[in-house]
Every structure is written in C-alpha cells, then in structure tokens.
Design a protein around this motif. Structure first.
Motif, PDB file in Angstrom:
ATOM      1  N   ARG A   6     -27.344 -16.321  18.780  1.00 20.47           N
ATOM      2  CA  ARG A   6     -28.202 -15.159  18.992  1.00 20.47           C
ATOM      3  C   ARG A   6     -27.613 -13.982  18.239  1.00 20.47           C
ATOM      4  O   ARG A   6     -26.399 -13.884  18.066  1.00 20.47           O
ATOM      5  CB  ARG A   6     -28.280 -14.770  20.478  1.00 20.47           C
ATOM      6  CG  ARG A   6     -28.813 -15.837  21.422  1.00 20.47           C
ATOM      7  CD  ARG A   6     -30.319 -15.965  21.475  1.00 20.47           C
ATOM      8  NE  ARG A   6     -30.838 -16.562  20.260  1.00 20.47           N
ATOM      9  CZ  ARG A   6     -32.089 -16.439  19.832  1.00 20.47           C
ATOM     10  NH1 ARG A   6     -32.967 -15.742  20.494  1.00 20.47           N
ATOM     11  NH2 ARG A   6     -32.490 -17.014  18.734  1.00 20.47           N
ATOM     12  N   LYS A   7     -28.446 -13.082  17.801  1.00 20.52           N
ATOM     13  CA  LYS A   7     -28.025 -11.846  17.140  1.00 20.52           C
ATOM     14  C   LYS A   7     -28.214 -10.684  18.110  1.00 20.52           C
ATOM     15  O   LYS A   7     -28.883 -10.824  19.136  1.00 20.52           O
ATOM     16  CB  LYS A   7     -28.859 -11.616  15.881  1.00 20.52           C
ATOM     17  CG  LYS A   7     -28.663 -12.688  14.827  1.00 20.52           C
ATOM     18  CD  LYS A   7     -29.552 -12.442  13.643  1.00 20.52           C
ATOM     19  CE  LYS A   7     -29.382 -13.571  12.633  1.00 20.52           C
ATOM     20  NZ  LYS A   7     -30.315 -13.441  11.516  1.00 20.52           N
ATOM     21  N   ILE A   8     -27.638  -9.536  17.767  1.00 19.38           N
ATOM     22  CA  ILE A   8     -27.798  -8.352  18.602  1.00 19.38           C
ATOM     23  C   ILE A   8     -29.287  -8.082  18.817  1.00 19.38           C
ATOM     24  O   ILE A   8     -30.083  -8.117  17.886  1.00 19.38           O
ATOM     25  CB  ILE A   8     -27.112  -7.128  17.967  1.00 19.38           C
ATOM     26  CG1 ILE A   8     -25.596  -7.342  17.953  1.00 19.38           C
ATOM     27  CG2 ILE A   8     -27.456  -5.842  18.719  1.00 19.38           C
ATOM     28  CD1 ILE A   8     -24.818  -6.243  17.250  1.00 19.38           C
ATOM     29  N   SER A  11     -32.560 -12.412  22.885  1.00 18.54           N
ATOM     30  CA  SER A  11     -32.385 -12.785  24.292  1.00 18.54           C
ATOM     31  C   SER A  11     -32.611 -14.269  24.519  1.00 18.54           C
ATOM     32  O   SER A  11     -33.164 -14.971  23.682  1.00 18.54           O
ATOM     33  CB  SER A  11     -33.378 -12.009  25.170  1.00 18.54           C
ATOM     34  OG  SER A  11     -33.195 -10.629  25.042  1.00 18.54           O
ATOM     35  N   THR A  21     -29.427 -10.810  27.192  1.00 14.42           N
ATOM     36  CA  THR A  21     -29.611 -10.202  25.875  1.00 14.42           C
ATOM     37  C   THR A  21     -28.257  -9.868  25.259  1.00 14.42           C
ATOM     38  O   THR A  21     -27.376  -9.336  25.942  1.00 14.42           O
ATOM     39  CB  THR A  21     -30.438  -8.903  25.997  1.00 14.42           C
ATOM     40  OG1 THR A  21     -31.678  -9.209  26.633  1.00 14.42           O
ATOM     41  CG2 THR A  21     -30.710  -8.279  24.642  1.00 14.42           C
ATOM     42  N   VAL A  22     -28.092 -10.183  23.979  1.00 13.02           N
ATOM     43  CA  VAL A  22     -26.884  -9.786  23.257  1.00 13.02           C
ATOM     44  C   VAL A  22     -27.015  -8.303  22.943  1.00 13.02           C
ATOM     45  O   VAL A  22     -27.932  -7.877  22.246  1.00 13.02           O
ATOM     46  CB  VAL A  22     -26.702 -10.607  21.960  1.00 13.02           C
ATOM     47  CG1 VAL A  22     -25.472 -10.126  21.197  1.00 13.02           C
ATOM     48  CG2 VAL A  22     -26.600 -12.092  22.278  1.00 13.02           C
ATOM     49  N   ILE A  25     -21.668  -6.869  19.495  1.00 11.30           N
ATOM     50  CA  ILE A  25     -20.669  -7.836  19.055  1.00 11.30           C
ATOM     51  C   ILE A  25     -19.577  -7.052  18.340  1.00 11.30           C
ATOM     52  O   ILE A  25     -19.849  -6.292  17.423  1.00 11.30           O
ATOM     53  CB  ILE A  25     -21.271  -8.875  18.088  1.00 11.30           C
ATOM     54  CG1 ILE A  25     -22.428  -9.624  18.745  1.00 11.30           C
ATOM     55  CG2 ILE A  25     -20.192  -9.848  17.607  1.00 11.30           C
ATOM     56  CD1 ILE A  25     -23.200 -10.530  17.792  1.00 11.30           C
ATOM     57  N   ILE A  30     -18.236 -10.175  22.806  1.00 13.05           N
ATOM     58  CA  ILE A  30     -19.658  -9.831  22.832  1.00 13.05           C
ATOM     59  C   ILE A  30     -19.980  -9.128  24.137  1.00 13.05           C
ATOM     60  O   ILE A  30     -19.325  -9.342  25.154  1.00 13.05           O
ATOM     61  CB  ILE A  30     -20.580 -11.062  22.668  1.00 13.05           C
ATOM     62  CG1 ILE A  30     -20.434 -12.023  23.845  1.00 13.05           C
ATOM     63  CG2 ILE A  30     -20.319 -11.765  21.355  1.00 13.05           C
ATOM     64  CD1 ILE A  30     -21.478 -13.103  23.859  1.00 13.05           C
ATOM     65  N   LEU A  32     -23.027  -8.654  26.814  1.00 12.89           N
ATOM     66  CA  LEU A  32     -24.299  -9.218  27.228  1.00 12.89           C
ATOM     67  C   LEU A  32     -24.957  -8.319  28.258  1.00 12.89           C
ATOM     68  O   LEU A  32     -24.279  -7.749  29.114  1.00 12.89           O
ATOM     69  CB  LEU A  32     -24.103 -10.613  27.845  1.00 12.89           C
ATOM     70  CG  LEU A  32     -23.457 -11.666  26.955  1.00 12.89           C
ATOM     71  CD1 LEU A  32     -23.189 -12.935  27.756  1.00 12.89           C
ATOM     72  CD2 LEU A  32     -24.341 -11.970  25.761  1.00 12.89           C
TER      73      LEU A  32
END
Length: 79
Positions: A6-8, A11, A21-22, A25, A30, A32
């Motif tokens: 997953r990227k910023i 979700s 959800t991220v 990073i 990370i 969350l």
C-alpha cells in the motif's frame, strides 16, 4: 498471513467496517490510521499477550508475572 503493498493514503477494508489506512512512511516505520466500530477492541500485540498471560495465571490460581519478569523470561528463552 496476508501481505499487501500500500502507498500513503491507500487503505484496506476488513469485514466492511474496519478501515486501515497508510498515513505516513519514514524509513522502516509506517504510521497506520484505523477506523472501526466503537464496540471493537484494539490492542497492541504486546499488551494483548500480557493480558492473556495474566488471565491464564489468574485461572490457574497463581500470580501473574510482572512485565519485567516476562521480558526477562523472553530474553532467556531467545539466548
């Protein structure tokens, strides 16, 4: 175990009512964000394990180990 990339801002939805959800990073860490129902219980793994150990000790009629004793026991087992 399920592994996802997953990227910023992206979700994952669990059981239609839990969203993870991220948020950020930084290096190997990370952040969350969680959205979940008010009646859901969310604990860090180490706290959950401590509660379970205390419950087992209580059920067996013996005193639960203190957090320091648990950490010492883990360190000894890993050596």
């Amino acid at each position: 175990m399920l592994y996802l990339t997953r990227k910023i801002g992206e979700s994952v939805i669990i059981n239609d009512d839990i969203t993870v959800t991220v948020v950020d990073i930084r290096g190997k860490s990370i952040k969350l964000g969680f959205t979940f129902p008010a009646d859901a219980s969310v604990l860090r793994e180490e706290i959950h394990e401590r509660i379970q150990a205390e419950n087992r000790a209580s059920a067996n009629g013996s005193a639960a180990l203190s957090l320091e004793e648990e950490e010492t026991a883990k360190d000894s087992a890993e050596s």
